[in-house]
Design an enzyme around this catalytic site. Structure first.
Site, PDB file in Angstrom:
ATOM      1  CB  SER A 148      -0.902   0.020   1.238  1.00 13.38           C
ATOM      2  OG  SER A 148      -1.507   1.289   1.398  1.00 13.38           O
ATOM      3  CE1 TYR A 161      -4.164  -2.509   4.797  1.00 14.27           C
ATOM      4  CE2 TYR A 161      -3.365  -0.290   4.331  1.00 14.27           C
ATOM      5  CZ  TYR A 161      -3.865  -1.513   3.889  1.00 14.27           C
ATOM      6  OH  TYR A 161      -4.048  -1.709   2.548  1.00 14.27           O
TER       7      TYR A 161
END
Length: 254
Positions: A148, A161
């Protein structure tokens, strides 16, 4: 493109987290490019329904149940995928959880951190290892890990995350060296904020921030990421490994 002459004709690919969002978009594009796909997801009924929908269009898509928090489920899924596909040429490690979204670091619970790391990091590692023998046997195996761009710019209030996706980038490089002896490529894709179910919790202000600071100033949709995944799975990328490709419209230029 005609699936018989597609970029991935003859490729057998397992996509984790494939029941919706990016994973489903990847699976459909792989199938439309001539590949045979297994979508594996904890939402097994949804995965089966989506596989049936795509199969009704004449695409070669199958579904399996997968819990990335359970090592035995991972091993079973990898084994069943190889049986269904008759081998394995590609693995897309897309399955992940966010869970920590919107929570500042000082309020993040240990249990949440552990779950995110278990699913996103340990799950990616174990699935790759479970598929490694089949990918080596293929002679043209390819692993695509979903990172990401939050790990590239340090998105706030998303610590677990972000940390997990940073780990994915590092793991990609190490696994590329370990699996290279079997001619298996391992690359990572880092999408930006994409309009999928998993990002529905993201505040509108964050969406505007992304749009305003991208070189390409619009929302990102799943189809924007598919080309990079297809490339990494294809024979065009046979000498590309250990790399990170940021696909985010120029929000972060890696």
């Amino acid at each position: 493109m005609d699936a018989m002459n597609g970029l991935l004709t003859g490729k057998r690919v397992l996509v984790t987290g494939g029941a919706r969002g990016l994973g489903l978009a990847f699976a459909e594009r792989i199938a439309r490019e001539g590949g045979t796909v297994v979508i594996a997801d904890l939402r097994d009924e949804l995965a089966a329904a989506e596989a049936a929908r795509l199969a009704a269009e004449g695409l070669a898509v199958h579904a399996l149940s997968l819990d990335l928090a359970d090592p035995e489920s991972i091993r079973s899924c990898a084994r069943q995928a190889c049986e269904v596909l008759g081998g394995l040429d590609g693995l897309v490690n897309n399955g992940a959880v966010t869970d920590s979204g919107g929570v500042p670091a000082e309020e993040l619970e240990v249990a949440t951190w552990d779950r995110v790391m278990t699913v996103n990091v340990r799950g990616t590692w174990l699935m790759t290892i479970a598929c490694a023998a089949a990918l080596r046997a293929s002679g043209r195996g390819a692993v695509v890990n979903l990172a990401s761009d939050t790990a590239l710019w340090g998105a706030p209030r998303l610590l677990a995350y972000v940390a997990s996706k940073g780990a994915i980038v590092a793991m990609t490089r190490s696994l590329a060296r370990e699996l290279g002896d079997g001619s298996v490529t391992v690359n990572a894709i880092a999408p930006g904020l994409t309009l999928v179910e998993a990002t529905e919790y993201v505040p509108e202000a964050r969406h505007r921030l992304y749009i305003e600071q991208r070189a390409l100033q619009r929302e990102q949709v799943p189809e924007d990421v598919c080309g990079a995944v297809l490339f990494c799975l294809s024979d065009l990328a046979r000498f590309t490994t250990g790399q990170l490709l940021a696909v985010n419209g120029g929000f972060v230029m890696n």
